[in-house]
Design an enzyme around this catalytic site. Structure first.
Site, PDB file in Angstrom:
ATOM      1  N   ARG A  59       0.051  -4.601 -14.238  1.00 45.19           N
ATOM      2  CA  ARG A  59       1.012  -4.371 -13.135  1.00 45.19           C
ATOM      3  C   ARG A  59       1.348  -2.889 -13.020  1.00 45.19           C
ATOM      4  NH1 ARG A  59       6.380  -4.877 -13.652  1.00 45.19           N
ATOM      5  NH2 ARG A  59       6.200  -6.494 -15.224  1.00 45.19           N
ATOM      6  N   TYR A 112       2.921  -4.219  14.095  1.00 41.06           N
ATOM      7  CA  TYR A 112       2.371  -5.434  13.501  1.00 41.06           C
ATOM      8  C   TYR A 112       3.523  -6.453  13.346  1.00 41.06           C
ATOM      9  CZ  TYR A 112       0.582  -8.603  10.010  1.00 41.06           C
ATOM     10  OH  TYR A 112       0.210  -9.733   9.338  1.00 41.06           O
ATOM     11  N   ASP A 186       1.293   3.523   9.962  1.00 44.09           N
ATOM     12  CA  ASP A 186       0.361   2.437   9.640  1.00 44.09           C
ATOM     13  C   ASP A 186      -0.976   2.808  10.280  1.00 44.09           C
ATOM     14  OD1 ASP A 186      -1.168   0.113   9.612  1.00 44.09           O
ATOM     15  OD2 ASP A 186       0.567  -1.206   9.845  1.00 44.09           O
ATOM     16  N   LYS A 211      -8.265  -5.334   6.369  1.00 45.03           N
ATOM     17  CA  LYS A 211      -8.957  -5.156   7.637  1.00 45.03           C
ATOM     18  C   LYS A 211     -10.219  -4.299   7.453  1.00 45.03           C
ATOM     19  CE  LYS A 211      -5.346  -7.502   8.730  1.00 45.03           C
ATOM     20  NZ  LYS A 211      -4.131  -6.954   9.305  1.00 45.03           N
TER      21      LYS A 211
HETATM   22  C1  PLP Z   1      -2.727  -6.996   9.023  1.00 43.27           C
HETATM   23  C2  PLP Z   1      -1.860  -5.850   9.265  1.00 43.27           C
HETATM   24  C3  PLP Z   1      -0.779  -5.562   8.415  1.00 43.27           C
HETATM   25  C4  PLP Z   1      -0.383  -6.456   7.259  1.00 43.27           C
HETATM   26  O1  PLP Z   1      -1.375  -6.477   6.282  1.00 43.27           O
HETATM   27  P1  PLP Z   1      -1.621  -7.744   5.293  1.00 43.27           P
HETATM   28  O2  PLP Z   1      -2.754  -7.283   4.461  1.00 43.27           O
HETATM   29  O3  PLP Z   1      -1.947  -8.929   6.165  1.00 43.27           O
HETATM   30  O4  PLP Z   1      -0.352  -7.962   4.560  1.00 43.27           O
HETATM   31  C5  PLP Z   1      -0.019  -4.437   8.673  1.00 43.27           C
HETATM   32  N1  PLP Z   1      -0.306  -3.630   9.716  1.00 43.27           N
HETATM   33  C6  PLP Z   1      -1.326  -3.876  10.553  1.00 43.27           C
HETATM   34  C7  PLP Z   1      -1.583  -2.943  11.696  1.00 43.27           C
HETATM   35  C8  PLP Z   1      -2.135  -4.987  10.375  1.00 43.27           C
HETATM   36  O5  PLP Z   1      -3.138  -5.246  11.226  1.00 43.27           O
END
Ligand code: PLP
Length: 400
Positions: A59, A112, A186, A211
């Site tokens: 962790r 998101y 992000d 992603k």
């Molecule tokens: C999917 C996504 C998230 C969240 O990510 P997870 O891995 O599903 O927790 C945050 N921001 C954007 C732009 C996303 O597409």
């Protein structure tokens, strides 16, 4: 591991990779161990105080995950990175490290869905308030900052309709109000190959590794990239004690494997998405196409200045509204009806009832997420097959 003279695809393959000193394995092995042996009690104590480098417990750090973190820091031009078990784990750990009860956040209204839910509906219960603004119009949100503002939270291109925020201008506005305000972006839709927020004035880049960075639809993961001091703070507070959202060694290995081909994949995603956007724009069943690579997109000029290319995400509205959208989603044979994005497979979804169902009806309207909007993640199949599938679905809508 910094090679300023080396280019992106070389770094994506090599950065951080010579870390396996034990056997010299070409590929970083999966260190599937929860804990690490100390030679003696003094060594254990020194590791806990930080006097001696080395691993303690997974962790707090793991060799496979450490290589991923080194690679991400190099690719995002940051000093350090921290991996998490999801994008939400990364983002919530950062926010909880930065903000305490009584603090204030300024964020774009289009985010998101999970992050919007966290800021709009959950953080207020902990005494942390967010003002939602339209960061596309940089002059319009300067009044949103307050003496207790700790964070400006941005997403560009934004999920789901690819709105573009000028990162340089937005960061400058926050810093002009108070240079202690941290700016977080992000960068999931763009990836560090297309856009580097830290070079554009932001303090923190956040990712869902789920992603494009992993890219193969088989991992949930997240990351933060920033300076050493901030990453250390999140490691000690947000990750270690608050969320505990640690990425596993196996998932770190899979993301490392995915990143090796990031540039190749992104080039193809971008080229195919542009071709799909141009096809959609010419189809009589379509009312509006949202793709920052189209000159008509309101963020095109800014996207062109701050991004290397325009990404693999396309959104569109159909003339027949929501029922036409449902018909289209039912009629596709290659494109898969599923949320998530950035995978090899082309995926399609309806944000208002799926990824952005965390927004209530008024919030959807305020953020300009229409009921008619359909979001497409253009995959790596032959683009002509993707277009054929959309064409048969859209043509069927025209037959009444
Ligand atoms: C999917 C996504 C998230 C969240 O990510 P997870 O891995 O599903 O927790 C945050 N921001 C954007 C732009 C996303 O597409």
């Amino acid at each position: 591991m910094k090679h300023p003279s080396r280019r992106f695809s070389t770094l994506a393959i090599h950065a951080g990779n010579n870390a396996d000193k034990t056997y010299g394995a070409l590929v970083m092995p999966i260190y599937q161990s929860s804990t690490f042996r100390f030679d003696n009690p003094d060594q254990g104590a020194r590791r806990f105080t930080g006097e001696e480098e080395g691993f303690i417990y997974s962790r707090l750090g793991n060799p496979t995950t450490a290589v991923l973190q080194d690679k991400l820091a190099v690719l995002e031009s940051g000093e350090a990175a921290l991996a998490f078990s999801s994008g939400m784990g990364a983002i919530s750990s950062a926010i909880l490290t930065i903000c305490q009860a009584g603090d204030h956040i300024v964020a774009d209204e289009l985010l998101y869905g999970g992050v919007y839910d966290l800021l709009a509906h959950i953080m207020p219960c902990y005494g942390i308030e967010t003002s939602f603004v339209n960061t596309q119009d940089v002059t319009a949100f300067q009044d949103a900052f307050r003496p207790n503002t700790k964070l400006l939270y941005l997403e560009t291109p934004a999920n789901p309709n690819l709105k573009i925020t000028d990162l340089r201008a937005a960061s400058a506005l926050a810093k002009a109000y108070d240079k202690r305000i941290l700016v977080m972006c992000d960068n999931t839709f763009a990836t560090p190959y297309l856009q580097q927020p830290l070079k554009l004035g932001c303090d923190i880049a956040a990712h869902s590794l789920t992603k494009y960075l992993n890219g193969h639809g088989d991992v949930i993961g997240g990351a933060l990239i920033s300076n050493k001091k901030f990453i250390q703070e999140v490691a000690n507070i947000g990750l270690k004690n608050l969320s505990g959202a640690v990425l596993s060694a196996f998932d770190s290995y899979l993301v490392l494997r995915g990143i090796k081909t990031l540039e190749l994949r992104m080039e193809r995603h971008c080229a195919s998405a542009l071709q799909v956007a141009e096809f959609l724009q010419g189809h009589p069943a379509i009312r509006q196409v949202y793709y920052p690579g189209l000159p008509q997109h309101p963020g095109h000029t800014i996207a062109k200045a701050q991004m290397h290319a325009f990404g693999g995400m396309v959104a569109f509205e159909l003339k027949g509204g929501r029922s036409a959208g449902a018909k289209l989603l039912n009629s596709l044979s290659l494109i898969t009806l599923a949320v998530s994005l950035g995978d090899t497979e082309t995926l399609i979804e309806h944000p208002a009832t799926m990824t952005h169902s965390t927004y209530n009806a008024e919030e959807l309207a305020a953020a300009h997420i229409s009921e008619d909007l359909v979001r497409l993640s253009v995959g790596l199949e032959d683009v002509l097959d993707i277009i054929d599938d959309l064409q048969q679905g859209l043509d069927a809508l025209m037959l009444k």
